[in-house]
Design an enzyme around this catalytic site. Sequence first.
Site, PDB file in Angstrom:
ATOM      1  N   SER A  18      -8.845  50.311  14.225  1.00  0.00           N
ATOM      2  CA  SER A  18      -7.983  51.227  14.734  1.00  0.00           C
ATOM      3  C   SER A  18      -8.722  52.221  16.138  1.00  0.00           C
ATOM      4  O   SER A  18      -9.893  52.264  15.918  1.00  0.00           O
ATOM      5  CB  SER A  18      -7.662  52.367  13.742  1.00  0.00           C
ATOM      6  OG  SER A  18      -7.034  53.534  14.273  1.00  0.00           O
ATOM      7  N   TYR A  26      -8.669  58.442   7.363  1.00  0.00           N
ATOM      8  CA  TYR A  26      -7.885  57.007   7.851  1.00  0.00           C
ATOM      9  C   TYR A  26      -9.119  56.724   8.925  1.00  0.00           C
ATOM     10  O   TYR A  26      -9.773  55.478   8.843  1.00  0.00           O
ATOM     11  CB  TYR A  26      -6.822  57.451   8.648  1.00  0.00           C
ATOM     12  CG  TYR A  26      -6.182  56.211   9.509  1.00  0.00           C
ATOM     13  CD1 TYR A  26      -5.568  55.259   8.673  1.00  0.00           C
ATOM     14  CD2 TYR A  26      -6.298  56.273  10.759  1.00  0.00           C
ATOM     15  CE1 TYR A  26      -5.406  54.039   9.451  1.00  0.00           C
ATOM     16  CE2 TYR A  26      -5.729  55.150  11.435  1.00  0.00           C
ATOM     17  CZ  TYR A  26      -5.124  54.054  10.728  1.00  0.00           C
ATOM     18  OH  TYR A  26      -4.791  53.146  11.491  1.00  0.00           O
TER      19      TYR A  26
HETATM   20  N1  LIG Z   1       0.948  50.839  13.654  1.00  0.00           N
HETATM   21  C1  LIG Z   1      -0.161  51.320  14.580  1.00  0.00           C
HETATM   22  O1  LIG Z   1       0.236  52.137  15.382  1.00  0.00           O
HETATM   23  C2  LIG Z   1      -1.483  50.866  14.124  1.00  0.00           C
HETATM   24  C3  LIG Z   1      -2.493  51.254  15.008  1.00  0.00           C
HETATM   25  C4  LIG Z   1      -4.061  51.143  14.450  1.00  0.00           C
HETATM   26  C5  LIG Z   1      -4.055  50.442  13.368  1.00  0.00           C
HETATM   27  N2  LIG Z   1      -3.021  50.024  12.471  1.00  0.00           N
HETATM   28  C6  LIG Z   1      -3.370  49.370  11.270  1.00  0.00           C
HETATM   29  O2  LIG Z   1      -2.845  47.850  11.297  1.00  0.00           O
HETATM   30  C7  LIG Z   1      -2.555  47.785  10.071  1.00  0.00           C
HETATM   31  C8  LIG Z   1      -1.216  47.407  10.005  1.00  0.00           C
HETATM   32  O3  LIG Z   1      -0.302  48.284  10.189  1.00  0.00           O
HETATM   33  P1  LIG Z   1       1.272  48.260  10.164  1.00  0.00           P
HETATM   34  O4  LIG Z   1       1.954  49.155  11.423  1.00  0.00           O
HETATM   35  O5  LIG Z   1       1.712  46.721   9.961  1.00  0.00           O
HETATM   36  O6  LIG Z   1       1.262  49.254   8.978  1.00  0.00           O
HETATM   37  P2  LIG Z   1       2.690  49.982   8.055  1.00  0.00           P
HETATM   38  O7  LIG Z   1       2.280  51.268   7.607  1.00  0.00           O
HETATM   39  O8  LIG Z   1       3.689  49.479   8.819  1.00  0.00           O
HETATM   40  O9  LIG Z   1       2.843  48.786   6.676  1.00  0.00           O
HETATM   41  C9  LIG Z   1       1.619  48.922   5.701  1.00  0.00           C
HETATM   42  C10 LIG Z   1       2.085  47.949   4.826  1.00  0.00           C
HETATM   43  O10 LIG Z   1       1.170  47.962   3.897  1.00  0.00           O
HETATM   44  C11 LIG Z   1       1.986  47.858   2.285  1.00  0.00           C
HETATM   45  N3  LIG Z   1       1.009  48.534   1.571  1.00  0.00           N
HETATM   46  C12 LIG Z   1       0.603  49.735   1.161  1.00  0.00           C
HETATM   47  N4  LIG Z   1      -0.271  49.863   0.249  1.00  0.00           N
HETATM   48  C13 LIG Z   1      -0.327  48.647  -0.155  1.00  0.00           C
HETATM   49  C14 LIG Z   1      -1.277  48.066  -1.331  1.00  0.00           C
HETATM   50  N5  LIG Z   1      -2.058  49.016  -2.075  1.00  0.00           N
HETATM   51  N6  LIG Z   1      -0.993  46.806  -1.640  1.00  0.00           N
HETATM   52  C15 LIG Z   1      -0.254  46.115  -0.857  1.00  0.00           C
HETATM   53  N7  LIG Z   1       0.477  46.294   0.313  1.00  0.00           N
HETATM   54  C16 LIG Z   1       0.202  47.948   0.395  1.00  0.00           C
HETATM   55  C17 LIG Z   1       3.123  48.746   2.670  1.00  0.00           C
HETATM   56  O11 LIG Z   1       4.191  48.514   1.660  1.00  0.00           O
HETATM   57  C18 LIG Z   1       3.473  48.369   4.154  1.00  0.00           C
HETATM   58  O12 LIG Z   1       4.426  47.463   4.040  1.00  0.00           O
HETATM   59  C19 LIG Z   1      -2.909  48.894   9.073  1.00  0.00           C
HETATM   60  O13 LIG Z   1      -4.112  48.849   8.462  1.00  0.00           O
HETATM   61  C20 LIG Z   1      -2.886  50.043  10.114  1.00  0.00           C
HETATM   62  O14 LIG Z   1      -3.545  50.967   9.664  1.00  0.00           O
HETATM   63  C21 LIG Z   1      -1.761  50.202  12.908  1.00  0.00           C
END
Ligand SMILES: NC(=O)c1ccc[n+]([C@@H]2O[C@H](COP(=O)([O-])OP(=O)(O)OC[C@H]3O[C@@H](n4cnc5c(N)ncnc54)[C@H](O)[C@@H]3O)[C@@H](O)[C@H]2O)c1
Length: 271
Positions: free
Chosen positions: A152, A165
Amino acid sequence: MNQLFDIKDRVIVVTGACGVLAGSTAIYLTQQGARVVFLDLNAERLKAAVAQVECGDENILALTCNVLEQETLEDTFKQVMDRFGRVDALINGAGGNMPGATVAPDQTIFDLALDDYRKVVDLNLMGSVLPTITFAQAFAAQQSGCVINFSSMAAGQVITRVPGYSNAKAAIDNFTRWMAVELAHKCGDRVRVNAIAPGFFIGNQNRRLLTNEDGSYTARGQSVIDNTPFARFGKTEEVFGTIHFLLSDAAAFVTGAVIPVDGGFSSFSGV
Ligand SMILES: NC(=O)c1ccc[n+]([C@@H]2O[C@H](COP(=O)([O-])OP(=O)(O)OC[C@H]3O[C@@H](n4cnc5c(N)ncnc54)[C@H](O)[C@@H]3O)[C@@H](O)[C@H]2O)c1
């Protein structure tokens, strides 16, 4: 498809496969002919996610799985091996922040709910460490495989209000490099570990933080835009190419890399 980028029939496990970025990536990979294993905690959303997949059922597997439970992961690994006989890649998509682990504008670090902080560190660090250790058993046996972690913008420079985070994502950068070296030393030059570091994409967890009900930017959202040279948020599909590259033979000599997909955010000092 240029052979270098061909990922047809690769068995790719995606955790957090109902997420905004990870879920749309999983669906994209099915469209590229990969065999995709959708893992997520949420059974209902998992059903909805795989309902969007248009390739045949024989090419996908959807399993509820908590990435923090080692026994469940072992059982999931066995089910994947029984079904496909191999694993070519793991994408550690499960992650994200929780409201309780955020320092609100009227709070200081002394108000932080430490239990929530721990939960966020666990999900974002152990939630990638445990699946990697589990599925890398296949990579060690095959002497080939690929891990992609999600870092991130919060890993490198400080992003206010999200300590757990940020701390965990910084650890993901280190874990990515550490595992890249470990697996190269122990398993050879066909096992690779990399990460992508998305910039700001509007997702379920940050929508209210960055945009108002009417779609305009909050002060924090405007600050992100001001510090992103492309002056916009990312579009979900803009992570697909980097992930596809890292999965493919085009990245055969790339390991231990954390690649920003951020519209220039991490390059810009703000001045
Ligand atoms: N969306 C953004 O802007 C962004 C930016 C930087 C980094 N990220 C990172 O990218 C990755 C993917 O992001 P995203 O947007 O797809 O996230 P999101 O929040 O949309 O989805 C996360 C998914 O993980 C699942 N989850 C949560 N806890 C879990 C567990 N214990 N076991 C299994 N599944 C679990 C949830 O049910 C959800 O479907 C994450 O690590 C996030 O932190 C996202």
